[in-house]
Design a protein around this motif. Sequence first.
Motif, PDB file in Angstrom:
ATOM      1  N   ILE A 106      -1.939  83.785  79.366  1.00 53.32           N
ATOM      2  CA  ILE A 106      -2.224  84.644  78.829  1.00 53.32           C
ATOM      3  C   ILE A 106      -0.731  85.973  79.217  1.00 53.32           C
ATOM      4  CG2 ILE A 106      -3.852  86.415  78.184  1.00 53.32           C
ATOM      5  CD1 ILE A 106      -6.609  85.816  79.799  1.00 53.32           C
ATOM      6  N   GLU A 107      -0.587  86.118  77.703  1.00 51.90           N
ATOM      7  CA  GLU A 107       0.559  86.614  77.473  1.00 51.90           C
ATOM      8  C   GLU A 107       0.003  87.490  76.421  1.00 51.90           C
ATOM      9  OE1 GLU A 107       4.320  84.713  75.801  1.00 51.90           O
ATOM     10  OE2 GLU A 107       3.108  82.810  74.691  1.00 51.90           O
ATOM     11  N   TRP A 108       0.850  88.991  76.576  1.00 53.42           N
ATOM     12  CA  TRP A 108       1.006  89.586  75.880  1.00 53.42           C
ATOM     13  C   TRP A 108       1.860  90.005  75.133  1.00 53.42           C
ATOM     14  CZ3 TRP A 108      -3.801  90.411  77.034  1.00 53.42           C
ATOM     15  CH2 TRP A 108      -4.208  90.272  78.478  1.00 53.42           C
ATOM     16  N   ASN A 109       1.676  89.536  74.070  1.00 51.66           N
ATOM     17  CA  ASN A 109       3.317  89.213  72.848  1.00 51.66           C
ATOM     18  C   ASN A 109       3.165  90.417  71.987  1.00 51.66           C
ATOM     19  OD1 ASN A 109       4.250  87.525  73.242  1.00 51.66           O
ATOM     20  ND2 ASN A 109       2.891  86.124  72.252  1.00 51.66           N
ATOM     21  N   ILE A 110       4.244  91.638  72.253  1.00 49.32           N
ATOM     22  CA  ILE A 110       4.414  92.511  71.370  1.00 49.32           C
ATOM     23  C   ILE A 110       6.007  92.739  71.163  1.00 49.32           C
ATOM     24  CG2 ILE A 110       4.979  93.819  73.848  1.00 49.32           C
ATOM     25  CD1 ILE A 110       3.746  96.408  72.392  1.00 49.32           C
ATOM     26  N   GLY A 111       6.280  93.808  69.922  1.00 46.18           N
ATOM     27  CA  GLY A 111       7.139  93.948  69.777  1.00 46.18           C
ATOM     28  C   GLY A 111       7.561  93.615  68.365  1.00 46.18           C
ATOM     29  N   ALA A 112       7.524  91.786  67.824  1.00 48.95           N
ATOM     30  CA  ALA A 112       7.828  91.546  66.387  1.00 48.95           C
ATOM     31  C   ALA A 112       7.114  89.915  66.460  1.00 48.95           C
ATOM     32  CB  ALA A 112       9.132  91.868  66.685  1.00 48.95           C
ATOM     33  N   THR A 113       7.723  89.060  65.418  1.00 51.44           N
ATOM     34  CA  THR A 113       6.900  88.293  65.279  1.00 51.44           C
ATOM     35  C   THR A 113       7.531  87.346  66.229  1.00 51.44           C
ATOM     36  OG1 THR A 113       6.402  88.646  63.130  1.00 51.44           O
ATOM     37  CG2 THR A 113       6.515  86.483  63.828  1.00 51.44           C
ATOM     38  N   GLY A 114       6.671  86.374  67.066  1.00 48.74           N
ATOM     39  CA  GLY A 114       7.371  85.871  67.709  1.00 48.74           C
ATOM     40  C   GLY A 114       7.166  85.912  69.555  1.00 48.74           C
ATOM     41  N   HIS A 115       7.162  85.534  70.482  1.00 50.37           N
ATOM     42  CA  HIS A 115       7.011  85.280  72.017  1.00 50.37           C
ATOM     43  C   HIS A 115       7.645  86.352  72.386  1.00 50.37           C
ATOM     44  CE1 HIS A 115       4.743  81.610  72.770  1.00 50.37           C
ATOM     45  NE2 HIS A 115       5.125  81.230  72.280  1.00 50.37           N
ATOM     46  N   THR A 116       7.486  87.619  73.055  1.00 46.43           N
ATOM     47  CA  THR A 116       8.182  88.788  73.684  1.00 46.43           C
ATOM     48  C   THR A 116       8.930  88.638  73.743  1.00 46.43           C
ATOM     49  OG1 THR A 116       8.118  91.219  74.768  1.00 46.43           O
ATOM     50  CG2 THR A 116       6.429  88.926  75.924  1.00 46.43           C
ATOM     51  N   THR A 117      10.162  89.327  73.609  1.00 50.41           N
ATOM     52  CA  THR A 117      11.898  89.734  74.693  1.00 50.41           C
ATOM     53  C   THR A 117      11.520  89.411  75.919  1.00 50.41           C
ATOM     54  OG1 THR A 117      12.041  91.982  74.617  1.00 50.41           O
ATOM     55  CG2 THR A 117      13.162  90.064  72.695  1.00 50.41           C
ATOM     56  N   ARG A 141      -3.056  98.026  86.111  1.00 56.22           N
ATOM     57  CA  ARG A 141      -2.034  98.727  85.797  1.00 56.22           C
ATOM     58  C   ARG A 141      -0.495  97.984  85.083  1.00 56.22           C
ATOM     59  NH1 ARG A 141      -2.434 104.384  83.668  1.00 56.22           N
ATOM     60  NH2 ARG A 141      -4.581 103.321  82.735  1.00 56.22           N
ATOM     61  N   LEU A 142      -0.504  97.217  83.606  1.00 59.20           N
ATOM     62  CA  LEU A 142       0.911  97.315  83.749  1.00 59.20           C
ATOM     63  C   LEU A 142       1.434  97.698  82.591  1.00 59.20           C
ATOM     64  CD1 LEU A 142      -0.142  93.466  83.621  1.00 59.20           C
ATOM     65  CD2 LEU A 142       0.321  94.251  85.762  1.00 59.20           C
ATOM     66  N   TRP A 143       2.374  97.948  82.640  1.00 61.10           N
ATOM     67  CA  TRP A 143       3.741  98.783  81.761  1.00 61.10           C
ATOM     68  C   TRP A 143       4.777  98.542  81.807  1.00 61.10           C
ATOM     69  CZ3 TRP A 143       2.122 101.418  86.356  1.00 61.10           C
ATOM     70  CH2 TRP A 143       3.216 102.026  86.614  1.00 61.10           C
ATOM     71  N   GLU A 144       5.291  98.912  80.792  1.00 60.74           N
ATOM     72  CA  GLU A 144       6.985  98.405  79.921  1.00 60.74           C
ATOM     73  C   GLU A 144       7.488  99.090  79.067  1.00 60.74           C
ATOM     74  OE1 GLU A 144      10.048  99.010  80.675  1.00 60.74           O
ATOM     75  OE2 GLU A 144      10.164  97.008  82.772  1.00 60.74           O
ATOM     76  N   TRP A 145       8.591  99.240  78.222  1.00 59.44           N
ATOM     77  CA  TRP A 145       9.333 100.149  77.627  1.00 59.44           C
ATOM     78  C   TRP A 145       9.350  98.435  76.508  1.00 59.44           C
ATOM     79  CZ3 TRP A 145       9.713 104.925  75.990  1.00 59.44           C
ATOM     80  CH2 TRP A 145       9.733 105.494  74.687  1.00 59.44           C
ATOM     81  N   GLU A 146       9.073  98.320  75.639  1.00 56.47           N
ATOM     82  CA  GLU A 146       9.349  97.643  74.467  1.00 56.47           C
ATOM     83  C   GLU A 146      10.607  98.156  74.020  1.00 56.47           C
ATOM     84  OE1 GLU A 146       9.831  94.534  72.051  1.00 56.47           O
ATOM     85  OE2 GLU A 146       9.422  96.467  71.468  1.00 56.47           O
ATOM     86  N   ARG A 147      11.586  97.069  73.864  1.00 59.77           N
ATOM     87  CA  ARG A 147      12.911  98.197  73.766  1.00 59.77           C
ATOM     88  C   ARG A 147      13.046  97.450  71.971  1.00 59.77           C
ATOM     89  NH1 ARG A 147      17.764  95.921  77.122  1.00 59.77           N
ATOM     90  NH2 ARG A 147      18.672  97.818  76.141  1.00 59.77           N
ATOM     91  N   LEU A 148      12.420  96.413  71.305  1.00 60.81           N
ATOM     92  CA  LEU A 148      12.698  95.651  69.956  1.00 60.81           C
ATOM     93  C   LEU A 148      12.288  97.015  69.063  1.00 60.81           C
ATOM     94  CD1 LEU A 148      11.830  92.018  69.864  1.00 60.81           C
ATOM     95  CD2 LEU A 148      14.126  93.353  69.902  1.00 60.81           C
ATOM     96  N   ARG A 149      11.432  97.576  69.922  1.00 59.89           N
ATOM     97  CA  ARG A 149      10.409  98.562  68.186  1.00 59.89           C
ATOM     98  C   ARG A 149      10.886  99.514  69.138  1.00 59.89           C
ATOM     99  NH1 ARG A 149      10.977  95.703  64.095  1.00 59.89           N
ATOM    100  NH2 ARG A 149       9.407  94.430  63.475  1.00 59.89           N
ATOM    101  N   ASP A 150      11.114 100.432  70.776  1.00 59.79           N
ATOM    102  CA  ASP A 150      11.183 101.521  71.336  1.00 59.79           C
ATOM    103  C   ASP A 150       9.920 102.587  71.209  1.00 59.79           C
ATOM    104  OD1 ASP A 150      13.449 101.651  72.325  1.00 59.79           O
ATOM    105  OD2 ASP A 150      14.770 103.319  70.539  1.00 59.79           O
ATOM    106  N   THR A 151       8.914 101.281  71.848  1.00 58.38           N
ATOM    107  CA  THR A 151       7.624 101.540  71.989  1.00 58.38           C
ATOM    108  C   THR A 151       6.817 101.547  73.245  1.00 58.38           C
ATOM    109  OG1 THR A 151       6.416  99.626  70.735  1.00 58.38           O
ATOM    110  CG2 THR A 151       6.843 101.978  69.428  1.00 58.38           C
ATOM    111  N   PRO A 152       6.555 102.491  74.264  1.00 58.03           N
ATOM    112  CA  PRO A 152       5.499 101.953  75.522  1.00 58.03           C
ATOM    113  C   PRO A 152       4.777 101.538  75.037  1.00 58.03           C
ATOM    114  CG  PRO A 152       6.024 104.234  74.789  1.00 58.03           C
ATOM    115  CD  PRO A 152       6.676 103.706  73.816  1.00 58.03           C
ATOM    116  N   PHE A 153       3.903 100.589  76.297  1.00 58.16           N
ATOM    117  CA  PHE A 153       2.640  99.879  76.160  1.00 58.16           C
ATOM    118  C   PHE A 153       2.382  99.680  77.627  1.00 58.16           C
ATOM    119  CE2 PHE A 153       4.978  96.405  77.123  1.00 58.16           C
ATOM    120  CZ  PHE A 153       4.057  95.385  77.884  1.00 58.16           C
ATOM    121  N   GLN A 154       1.147  99.269  77.560  1.00 59.45           N
ATOM    122  CA  GLN A 154      -0.033  99.152  78.676  1.00 59.45           C
ATOM    123  C   GLN A 154      -1.090  98.450  78.673  1.00 59.45           C
ATOM    124  OE1 GLN A 154      -1.527 103.490  78.694  1.00 59.45           O
ATOM    125  NE2 GLN A 154      -2.954 102.824  80.081  1.00 59.45           N
TER     126      GLN A 154
END
Length: 670
Positions: free
Chosen positions: A135-146, A167-180
């Motif tokens: 199971i992967e968490w695809n965040i940012g933009a259309t496609g498999h996440t960076t 808890r897993l968390w990071e800063w998604e850089r394509l859209r400059d948004t943190p997620f958890q």
Amino acid sequence: MGSTTVRSSILTLPVAPVGPENPLPPLLPLDEMHTIEESERAALPPSMARQVGYEPLSSVLPTRILDGYGRDRAPAGLDTLVIESDRLRATVLPGLGGRIHSLHHKPTGRELLYTNPVLQPADFALNGAWFSGGIEWNIGATGHTTLSCAPVHAAVVPAPDGGEMLRLWEWERLRDTPFQVDLWLPEGSDFLYVGARTRNPHDRTVPVYWWSNIAVPEEERTRVLVPAEETWHFGYERSLRRIPVPHWRDADRSYPLRSEFPADYFYEVPVEARKWIASLDEHGQGLVQTSTDLLRGRKLFVWGHGPGGRRWQQWLTEPGTPGYAEIQAGLARTQLEHIPLEAGEEFAWLEAYGPLDADPAAVHGDDWDAARAEVEGRLETALPRADVDAAYAAWRPYADTDPAEPRLATGSGWGALEVVRGGHLLPGTPFPEDTLGEEQQPWLELLKTGRLPDPGRAADAGRGPDGPERDGFGGTPPGPTLVSAAWRDQLECAPSGPMTDYHLGIAQWHAGDHAQAVRSWERSCAAAETPWALRCLAVADAYDAATGLYPQRAADRFLAAVERVSDGHALAALIREAVPVLLAADRPADARAVLDRLPPEERARGRCRLLHARILVAEGDREAARAVFTEGDGFEVDDLREGDEILNDTWSSITDAPIPDRYEFRMRPA
């Protein structure tokens, strides 16, 4: 008190290492397969059409391309985090995007996911390296996440039932948004709960994309069920059409192996319906995923039974292993869409994953309404919809709880840098300054002093005793460039210099201001003619060369850049870019000379073998080009892009004969 525990462990698999980043900034538009023509967009429902056209990516900047992997695998230990209860055990890979590798149901001994027996990167992520399974968490933009092959932060926090939550968390850089992503296993439950949240800490609206991607085993009688009567079919011929569920073109498309070519099925789940999707085998057993209503989209991806899809499946794992399909859940109806998230707001939802047992006669019957009613009834018994909503409400107060120290895994320092720059307050997802690393230091200095470090200025540049001119940037490629509007403003206010102007040009190019970008790179070259700024100018010329304007100047600048590079990894990346441009300029002799600069071990790689065949075609020696494909074991292009037909195109320029099976990766009808 809950009985869930979280611990660190090691998973040993045959691994092909991801390898180093490509040091050349990815300037050109992404060749993302999930796009449609403007004419097709006009026929979509208005809300979907708006979101399909909303803020598509112009490139994957500020991230870098991961193309340094091969196909030689050796046993290696992967760091894992294991969250376990008396009913379930989930194994997470914090160094690889926080992917769930395995979800094991202990009472039945069943593995609920497709678990890849190898780790084999392939070019499916937005920035290159990606691997299949789990199971992967695809965040940012259309496609498999960076973040597919990148580390994320991880720590323990209290769970709503009093146990432990990962808890897993990071800063998604394509859209400059943190997620958890919060994972916990309620006591006595057969379901893994996942609380997910993405936030917009900025004073502007940002586009958001999220799809949870679940790999499930694929067999002849595997059926995917979902509460929908229509679906949007997207094929690799890049067309989006609404079709009925489950039958279309004389086949029941709810069985993944009954499609010939790879395809996406984005389901029209009614607004009022419970949101779920299940993959069940011939016995009516398998995995079900459900969620709160915000996660409205559901999708099935199939490889199909055709030669291209089968070849890709073998490529991503190894021959003799079972196939897989993907069931997914997202914020929008399709993966072509991005959703606006207002300033200071957040999207949050809860997902649940667990086993499901249903009557196989009903599941595989001809009555689609009865089949999905059977599954939904069994799901309601196993996990009532009201319980999912209650679990979400119970989780929300814990989402802001700061994780315990020490962290179980550490991600990148980019989030910490953004917190320093923006002063963001993000309870629950700390990005402390102790995570700042070497790549962030120049940008931290820019924030503090208004000046980007500019080592090795033109006055210090010169020819080394035995080699090419020093590049003026310390002899190595520059580090990554930050391209957001805030960082572009910082660069524009900084004193001019070869390094500053190089980075400023990249930020301007990303913003669509190509003319200013070229002027910045020209200033950089005037101060110190480095291969890095020369390469950017060459890419700009080659981009324009697509319209027939500057192909020869692009070729000349690539040649000049190649002459000035001494770093072996950067040279190989530059030559892989330069050869197609030289061939487009009808300069096969220069292309051959450039390719010959590589050491033998690099020239033996599949991408370079393919470039060699293309040079031979340009020279008119088709027999020799064909021999590159057919002699011995042939070659493998390690970084072949999803949907790329360069192998077919090159082969068809050599001969009218069918392409050998080993090179057949086409994902659409010929």
